[in-house]
Design a protein around this motif. Sequence first.
Motif, PDB file in Angstrom:
ATOM      1  N   THR A  20      -7.616  17.619  19.814  1.00 15.78           N
ATOM      2  CA  THR A  20      -8.390  18.749  19.296  1.00 15.78           C
ATOM      3  C   THR A  20      -9.890  18.550  19.474  1.00 15.78           C
ATOM      4  OG1 THR A  20      -6.659  19.235  17.689  1.00 15.78           O
ATOM      5  CG2 THR A  20      -8.810  20.192  17.285  1.00 15.78           C
ATOM      6  N   THR A  33     -10.823  18.938  23.245  1.00 13.32           N
ATOM      7  CA  THR A  33     -10.806  20.321  23.726  1.00 13.32           C
ATOM      8  C   THR A  33     -11.944  21.138  23.112  1.00 13.32           C
ATOM      9  OG1 THR A  33      -9.135  20.852  22.046  1.00 13.32           O
ATOM     10  CG2 THR A  33      -8.346  20.360  24.255  1.00 13.32           C
ATOM     11  N   LEU A  65     -14.759  20.208  25.330  1.00 13.89           N
ATOM     12  CA  LEU A  65     -14.650  20.951  26.590  1.00 13.89           C
ATOM     13  C   LEU A  65     -15.202  22.367  26.422  1.00 13.89           C
ATOM     14  CD1 LEU A  65     -11.145  19.964  28.041  1.00 13.89           C
ATOM     15  CD2 LEU A  65     -13.381  19.599  29.120  1.00 13.89           C
ATOM     16  N   ILE A  79     -11.940  27.794  27.701  1.00 12.99           N
ATOM     17  CA  ILE A  79     -10.995  26.841  27.117  1.00 12.99           C
ATOM     18  C   ILE A  79     -10.035  27.558  26.177  1.00 12.99           C
ATOM     19  CG2 ILE A  79     -10.766  24.733  25.748  1.00 12.99           C
ATOM     20  CD1 ILE A  79     -11.976  24.424  28.572  1.00 12.99           C
ATOM     21  N   GLY A 113      -6.126  27.884  26.802  1.00 11.50           N
ATOM     22  CA  GLY A 113      -5.221  27.379  25.774  1.00 11.50           C
ATOM     23  C   GLY A 113      -4.123  28.382  25.460  1.00 11.50           C
ATOM     24  N   ILE A 146      -1.032  20.992  23.628  1.00 10.73           N
ATOM     25  CA  ILE A 146      -2.308  20.950  24.356  1.00 10.73           C
ATOM     26  C   ILE A 146      -2.973  22.323  24.304  1.00 10.73           C
ATOM     27  CG2 ILE A 146      -3.382  20.641  26.625  1.00 10.73           C
ATOM     28  CD1 ILE A 146      -1.130  18.601  27.251  1.00 10.73           C
ATOM     29  N   MET A 204      -6.490  23.552  22.252  1.00  9.92           N
ATOM     30  CA  MET A 204      -7.566  24.368  22.824  1.00  9.92           C
ATOM     31  C   MET A 204      -7.873  25.574  21.939  1.00  9.92           C
ATOM     32  SD  MET A 204      -6.542  24.388  26.866  1.00  9.92           S
ATOM     33  CE  MET A 204      -6.766  22.943  27.904  1.00  9.92           C
TER      34      MET A 204
END
Length: 468
Positions: free
Chosen positions: A57, A60, A63, A72, A76, A105, A109
């Motif tokens: 977490t 992301t 990111l 992102i 996600g 994953i 995101m």
Amino acid sequence: MNIKLVLLVLTLGTLMAAVDTTIVLLALPTITVDLNTDLLTSIWVLLAYLLVLAILTTQTGRLGDILGRSKIYNLGFILFTLASALAGASANIYELIAFRVIQAIGGAMLTANSNAIIADIFPPQERGRAYGITSLGWNIGALLGIVLGGILTTFFGWRFIFYINVPIGIIAVIIGLRNIKDINKVKSSLDITGALILGISLTFISLSVMFMAANGMSMQYLLELLVGVLLVPLFIYNEIKVKMPMINISVFKIRLLSFSLISSFLQGVGALALTFLLIMYLQGVRGLSPLDSSLLLTPSYIIASVLAPIMGRRADKGSPGLIAGIGLIFIFISLLLYYLLLTPTTPLYDILWISAITGIGSAMFWPSNAAAIMYYAPKQYYGSVSGISRTLGSIGTVLSYVMSISIATLVIPRYVAFEILLGTNALDPKTGADFVQGLHFAFLVSAVIIIVASIFSIASGIKRKLSS
């Protein structure tokens, strides 16, 4: 940018992440039988999802800081939706766990960037209302997860608990791609080493405790647990030394922010497995079906859904940490009541009204705590701080489930505990009374953790009020 549509997509993302945190629990018995496996393996359909959320977490969220939160977040949603379809089509338990990892994953995101997107587009005095609306999505999602988990599994099959995400995800992706735009980007980098250390640590801790619960104590499991625990200080050392850490220790120097983050973590440890423990009680001691057990707990989620937006608007007027802390006191009271009143013959209506108190506390805590965290976060760290908050909450959730399973299997025979979770066995009166005593201990430990969390929240609220 249509702010209402953005808020709709964020709420849908929160709802879907919440659904998939709880919906699997009631489907585990059917998954275990249908995929010809055992509960110790199938429970990783739940734990793998939670572990990946805990590990990824923050990364992301970072990111989102670097590449843009819209990219992102929307990616996600695409991953989450695709993985949901694949999970529903799984041929065996290992495929299902693998697709749950991919789903998580995507979930990381979504959850890491949603709070930061709100902080980008809403001024501080309006964020509490926005967080209240997304909290509404969380509570509805958790409620739908519990109810739909039983209904879909019973009437359509467990695969539909994943297929149901697909049409919602497609609609949300279309709206999100058109409406969520990037506002803030910052230079940053990923902490791969920190993520690996944390991932290995949490996996060793979870695996060792789960195997001890299923097979009993052994030197191998104790060594695995020790390795997991010893990796924690190594992780902290890495976070201090690395240039761009996974968990930016420096943000904890902002005292009021650190108070709210610590409160979020402790709330996860102390309260998030409460539903799990109560379902064990209702199925194992009272002999109810999994679906009937879950329906008794719905008042908490219904009340939280109604009150969360109201409490979010109240948090906008000042002292969100104080409101969050008072909410934790409500949760503490509910835990204390379970400790004092829960017996093998407690009237079931007591579960209903105590669950309602939990719902009031949750409605006060979630939007207010999120508002407090983003209020104190530096603007350039919105994504990473949002990610830290979600990471700490996810770690707390993993520890909460592990702690609950451990307590259950210490009090009653291991095979009986797993049969209760499957909904295939109920306890005899003597064993049921022993199990309730074990639950009393779990509720008391959770109550202590929650009251400490409330102290941190109230401290941040009082300090903000005095300084505003």
